[in-house]
Design a protein around this motif. Structure first.
Motif, PDB file in Angstrom:
ATOM      1  N   GLY A   1       0.829  -1.196   0.000  1.00  0.00           N
ATOM      2  CA  GLY A   1       0.000   0.000   0.000  1.00  0.00           C
ATOM      3  C   GLY A   1       0.863   1.245   0.000  1.00  0.00           C
ATOM      4  N   GLU A   2       0.234   2.412   0.075  1.00  0.00           N
ATOM      5  CA  GLU A   2       1.023   3.638   0.169  1.00  0.00           C
ATOM      6  C   GLU A   2       1.916   3.579   1.406  1.00  0.00           C
ATOM      7  OE1 GLU A   2       0.031   8.206  -0.549  1.00  0.00           O
ATOM      8  OE2 GLU A   2      -0.753   7.522   1.390  1.00  0.00           O
ATOM      9  N   ILE A   3       1.336   3.069   2.512  1.00  0.00           N
ATOM     10  CA  ILE A   3       2.105   2.726   3.703  1.00  0.00           C
ATOM     11  C   ILE A   3       2.125   1.207   3.771  1.00  0.00           C
ATOM     12  CG2 ILE A   3       2.431   3.066   6.169  1.00  0.00           C
ATOM     13  CD1 ILE A   3       2.353   5.679   4.537  1.00  0.00           C
ATOM     14  N   SER A   4       3.167   0.605   3.281  1.00  0.00           N
ATOM     15  CA  SER A   4       3.279  -0.853   3.278  1.00  0.00           C
ATOM     16  C   SER A   4       3.758  -1.333   4.645  1.00  0.00           C
ATOM     17  CB  SER A   4       4.249  -1.317   2.189  1.00  0.00           C
ATOM     18  OG  SER A   4       3.779  -0.971   0.901  1.00  0.00           O
ATOM     19  N   THR A   5       3.492  -2.609   4.933  1.00  0.00           N
ATOM     20  CA  THR A   5       3.949  -3.172   6.201  1.00  0.00           C
ATOM     21  C   THR A   5       4.714  -4.469   5.953  1.00  0.00           C
ATOM     22  OG1 THR A   5       1.900  -4.427   6.565  1.00  0.00           O
ATOM     23  CG2 THR A   5       2.008  -2.193   7.477  1.00  0.00           C
TER      24      THR A   5
ATOM     25  N   CYS B   1       4.020   2.791  -3.265  1.00  0.00           N
ATOM     26  CA  CYS B   1       4.486   2.754  -1.873  1.00  0.00           C
ATOM     27  C   CYS B   1       5.362   3.969  -1.584  1.00  0.00           C
ATOM     28  CB  CYS B   1       5.260   1.459  -1.621  1.00  0.00           C
ATOM     29  SG  CYS B   1       6.020   1.380   0.017  1.00  0.00           S
ATOM     30  N   LYS B   2       5.073   4.629  -0.475  1.00  0.00           N
ATOM     31  CA  LYS B   2       5.877   5.780  -0.066  1.00  0.00           C
ATOM     32  C   LYS B   2       6.616   5.532   1.247  1.00  0.00           C
ATOM     33  CE  LYS B   2       2.882   9.158  -2.360  1.00  0.00           C
ATOM     34  NZ  LYS B   2       1.957  10.316  -2.164  1.00  0.00           N
ATOM     35  N   ALA B   3       6.103   4.601   2.052  1.00  0.00           N
ATOM     36  CA  ALA B   3       6.721   4.320   3.342  1.00  0.00           C
ATOM     37  C   ALA B   3       6.464   2.877   3.736  1.00  0.00           C
ATOM     38  CB  ALA B   3       6.191   5.260   4.417  1.00  0.00           C
ATOM     39  N   VAL B   4       7.315   2.365   4.603  1.00  0.00           N
ATOM     40  CA  VAL B   4       7.214   0.977   5.062  1.00  0.00           C
ATOM     41  C   VAL B   4       7.377   0.936   6.580  1.00  0.00           C
ATOM     42  CG1 VAL B   4       8.148  -1.363   4.874  1.00  0.00           C
ATOM     43  CG2 VAL B   4       8.267   0.182   2.900  1.00  0.00           C
TER      44      VAL B   4
END
Length: 247
Positions: free
Chosen positions: A9-13, A46-49
């Motif tokens: 996602g945009e904030i991936s995990t 994705c912009k952040a993880v």
């Protein structure tokens, strides 16, 4: 079940999923981490993880000691070091924002994984340490050259040479972590959402900052390999592993 869970996602995990082993890092886990980090890095959306550990008791207790014991030659010891380096360097060199959401134990290679991230947000019960010298080896995941950049030379020597544990309050005071939260994962996600509003500027800025920091892993690599193959290290690691494996 996968040893590393990945949600895009945009904030991936990315979540290390070996709670029964306190999310210790063996070869399979490191390979999976490398794959998931690469997937996030190549995903334009994705912009952040956010990286975390499953179970709540540990972000990661560090390298799986049985994995370390498996090295019987310089080539095998070098392969262990190089795999871990590829994982941490994948985070460090990525333009994406990486945040470690830490709960419980964050030790050895787990702490080094967190240090490769841009920010670290930890729960109040978190515990940090570099215990490797107790096993007759130096850190092998970047602590000897990255920890000093984060908390300063003398504090880094203190953590590495004494192998003492640091609680969340002290970790915040010395700059090892950036925030304390009772819900580190949610706090990390919210933090990422606020920071990525500054994209794409943050991508260029991260590359500029990290690109300007010279990190040399060669000394750590040679000393880690030499120490890992020593009889003293193998005896100390085996002496710790066998009683715990029998539990």
């Amino acid at each position: 079940m996968a040893v590393v869970e990945y949600t895009e996602g945009e904030i991936s995990t990315i979540q290390i999923n070996r709670p029964e082993k306190h999310n210790a890092l063996d070869r399979q886990t490191l390979l999976s981490l490398q794959e998931k980090i690469s997937l996030a890095d190549s995903n334009k959306a994705c912009k952040a993880v956010v990286i975390s550990g499953a179970g709540g008791k540990a972000f990661s207790a560090g390298a799986d000691l049985n994995y370390l014991l498996s090295a019987e030659s310089s080539t095998e010891a070098e392969e262990i070091f190089d795999l871990f380096y590829r994982v941490t360097n994948g985070i460090w060199s990525s333009e994406k924002l990486f945040v470690a959401a830490i709960s419980g134990y964050c030790m050895g290679g787990g702490n080094e994984l967190a240090m490769a991230c841009d920010f670290r947000i930890a729960s109040p019960d978190s515990v940090f340490s570099q215990p490797e010298v107790k096993f007759g080896i130096p850190p092998g995941g970047g602590a000897t050259y990255r920890l000093e950049k984060i908390i300063g030379l003398q504090k880094a020597k203190d953590m590495i040479l004494t192998a003492r544990a640091v609680n969340a309050d002290e970790a915040l005071r010395i700059g090892l972590i950036d925030r304390i939260s009772h819900d580190a994962i949610s706090e990390s996600k919210n933090f990422c959402k606020s920071v990525v509003q500054n994209a794409p500027g943050i991508f260029y800025a991260k590359r500029s900052i990290n690109g300007g920091i010279k990190l040399d892993s060669s000394s750590e690599r040679s000393n880690f390999v030499k120490a890992l193959l020593s009889e003293e290290a193998k005896s100390k690691i085996s002496g710790f592993v066998k009683p715990h494996d029998n539990k």
